[in-house]
Design a protein around this motif. Structure first.
Motif, PDB file in Angstrom:
ATOM      1  N   ASP A 173     -23.487   2.764 -79.085  1.00 30.66           N
ATOM      2  CA  ASP A 173     -22.083   3.164 -79.171  1.00 30.66           C
ATOM      3  C   ASP A 173     -21.224   1.940 -79.481  1.00 30.66           C
ATOM      4  O   ASP A 173     -21.143   1.013 -78.683  1.00 30.66           O
ATOM      5  N   VAL A 174     -20.625   1.940 -80.669  1.00 31.33           N
ATOM      6  CA  VAL A 174     -19.715   0.842 -81.037  1.00 31.33           C
ATOM      7  C   VAL A 174     -18.306   1.377 -81.274  1.00 31.33           C
ATOM      8  O   VAL A 174     -17.477   0.708 -81.895  1.00 31.33           O
ATOM      9  N   SER A 175     -18.032   2.571 -80.766  1.00 30.49           N
ATOM     10  CA  SER A 175     -16.718   3.185 -80.995  1.00 30.49           C
ATOM     11  C   SER A 175     -15.592   2.379 -80.362  1.00 30.49           C
ATOM     12  O   SER A 175     -14.432   2.482 -80.796  1.00 30.49           O
ATOM     13  N   HIS A 176     -15.914   1.577 -79.342  1.00 26.18           N
ATOM     14  CA  HIS A 176     -14.873   0.767 -78.714  1.00 26.18           C
ATOM     15  C   HIS A 176     -14.268  -0.245 -79.687  1.00 26.18           C
ATOM     16  O   HIS A 176     -13.154  -0.736 -79.470  1.00 26.18           O
ATOM     17  N   LEU A 177     -14.993  -0.536 -80.769  1.00 30.74           N
ATOM     18  CA  LEU A 177     -14.480  -1.490 -81.755  1.00 30.74           C
ATOM     19  C   LEU A 177     -13.392  -0.886 -82.637  1.00 30.74           C
ATOM     20  O   LEU A 177     -12.683  -1.622 -83.332  1.00 30.74           O
ATOM     21  N   ASN A 204     -22.030 -10.780 -80.855  1.00 29.30           N
ATOM     22  CA  ASN A 204     -21.425  -9.546 -81.348  1.00 29.30           C
ATOM     23  C   ASN A 204     -21.714  -9.279 -82.816  1.00 29.30           C
ATOM     24  O   ASN A 204     -21.184  -8.332 -83.393  1.00 29.30           O
ATOM     25  N   THR A 205     -22.543 -10.104 -83.437  1.00 30.95           N
ATOM     26  CA  THR A 205     -22.820  -9.926 -84.859  1.00 30.95           C
ATOM     27  C   THR A 205     -23.404  -8.543 -85.134  1.00 30.95           C
ATOM     28  O   THR A 205     -22.972  -7.838 -86.061  1.00 30.95           O
ATOM     29  N   GLY A 236     -23.456  -9.592 -91.367  1.00 27.76           N
ATOM     30  CA  GLY A 236     -24.116  -9.242 -90.107  1.00 27.76           C
ATOM     31  C   GLY A 236     -25.619  -9.257 -90.229  1.00 27.76           C
ATOM     32  O   GLY A 236     -26.335  -9.684 -89.309  1.00 27.76           O
ATOM     33  N   ILE A 237     -26.130  -8.794 -91.370  1.00 26.55           N
ATOM     34  CA  ILE A 237     -27.575  -8.815 -91.600  1.00 26.55           C
ATOM     35  C   ILE A 237     -28.063 -10.241 -91.822  1.00 26.55           C
ATOM     36  O   ILE A 237     -29.019 -10.694 -91.188  1.00 26.55           O
TER      37      ILE A 237
END
Length: 343
Positions: A173-177, A204-205, A236-237
């Motif tokens: 879950d990355v919805s907080h971003l 956080n990458t 990020g990759i």
């Protein structure tokens, strides 16, 4: 006569020590799979003195190596094998039977020492050698066999494996971003995304790259944001040198699969390749694209800074190919079956 450990057990110590020190000399997935298999087979012998020694040794070893299974090998089958063996041993242990004085359970369990202890505890000869090497008396050695001590190790190892299983293979879950990266009108603040992905020390990458990939796949990316979101994914990759688990790689791969690779162009160079391959240089290049007044310095020469060159489909294709190579490299490096990396 000086006690000696069996030769194959000395080799096991060497192999497992390399793994827990994060410098394996053997294929870690193979070595740890064999360890879990041998531990499971020992369950059938728990009712014998040999089996009780093995229960102690293997519980200690599974605990010592569980962090590597959790963080370095993305294999569903290996995680399941560890959980099965640990659950099997745990079912034979009665923590309430512990009569050890307070503070008498072993506590100095750094990984390499614990490997030596675990392998040594598997056999009578190994126990004698371990006790002599570390000047351990009978009472201290007996504490390793305590049901309360072993149950605690098994519980902690199992919890670590199960937590990691969800993190490595489940939905992240990355919805907080959204609150950090979306403007009031629903647009993407590419500068904020870049500020976040630059802070590699915050670990956080992966989450930032995953957020970018999901936004890309959702189609909720405006034309002017497309390049920034794509470069954030790519960074990020490229900057996840140790590889991200399947829970991240699935969406990143799907996003890169949307790029048309069958394209050509007549440009001799593209802007991205003029920036040094560093986090800082890439960060400065993207920030200049999206906030040139606030970030006037860019590593990209003026003659290569046109938006048409930035948006060239061939540059997208080049970067997508390199990203897909990295993603495949993660699978090879971190193991697991091919289906472990699929949706």
């Amino acid at each position: 006569m000086t006690p000696t450990m069996p030769a194959d057990h000395r080799e096991l110590i060497s192999d497992l020590s390399g793994i827990v020190n994060d410098h394996p000399s053997t294929d870690p997935e193979v070595t740890l799979t064999v360890l879990a298999r041998d531990a499971a087979e020992a369950l059938d012998r728990v009712g014998t003195p040999e089996g009780l020694r093995e229960r102690t040794g293997y519980t200690v070893l599974l605990h010592a190596t569980c962090w590597y299974v959790a963080a370095r090998v993305f294999s569903k089958s290996l995680s399941a094998s560890y959980t099965k063996a640990l659950d099997g041993f745990r079912a034979t242990l009665d923590p309430a039977s512990c009569s050890c004085p307070d503070g008498s359970h072993p506590t100095d369990l750094d990984s390499e020492y614990t490997v030596e202890a675990g392998v040594g505890l598997l056999t009578e000869a190994g126990r004698a050698a371990f006790a002599e090497d570390y000047d351990i008396d009978d009472e201290e050695l007996a504490a390793y066999d305590c049901d309360g001590f072993l149950a605690d190790l098994a519980d902690r190892a199992t919890a670590s494996i199960r937590e990691a299983y969800g993190r490595n293979f489940g939905g992240i879950d990355v919805s907080h971003l959204d609150a950090q990266f979306l403007r009031d009108g629903g647009g993407i603040d590419v500068v904020a995304v870049q500020e976040a992905i630059r802070r590699t020390w915050e670990d956080n990458t992966g989450p930032v790259a995953l957020w970018s990939a999901r936004r890309w796949l959702s189609g909720q990316v405006r034309d002017e944001e497309r390049l920034g979101v794509f470069l954030s994914m790519w960074m990020g990759i490229a900057q996840s040198y140790g590889g991200l688990p399947p829970s991240y790689a699935r969406d990143l791969t799907a996003a890169m699969d949307t790029i048309d690779l069958d394209v050509t162009c007549d440009h001799p160079r593209h802007p991205w390749h003029t920036a040094d391959a560093t986090v800082e240089s890439r960060y400065r290049a993207v920030l200049h694209l999206y906030a040139p007044d606030d970030h006037p310095n860019t590593p990209v020469p003026a003659d290569l800074a046109s938006r048409d060159l930035w948006e060239c489909p061939f540059q997208y294709a080049e970067l997508a190919r390199s990203a897909k190579t990295d993603l495949e490299g993660w699978r090879v490096m971190r193991g697991g079956d091919e289906e472990d990396w699929e949706a």
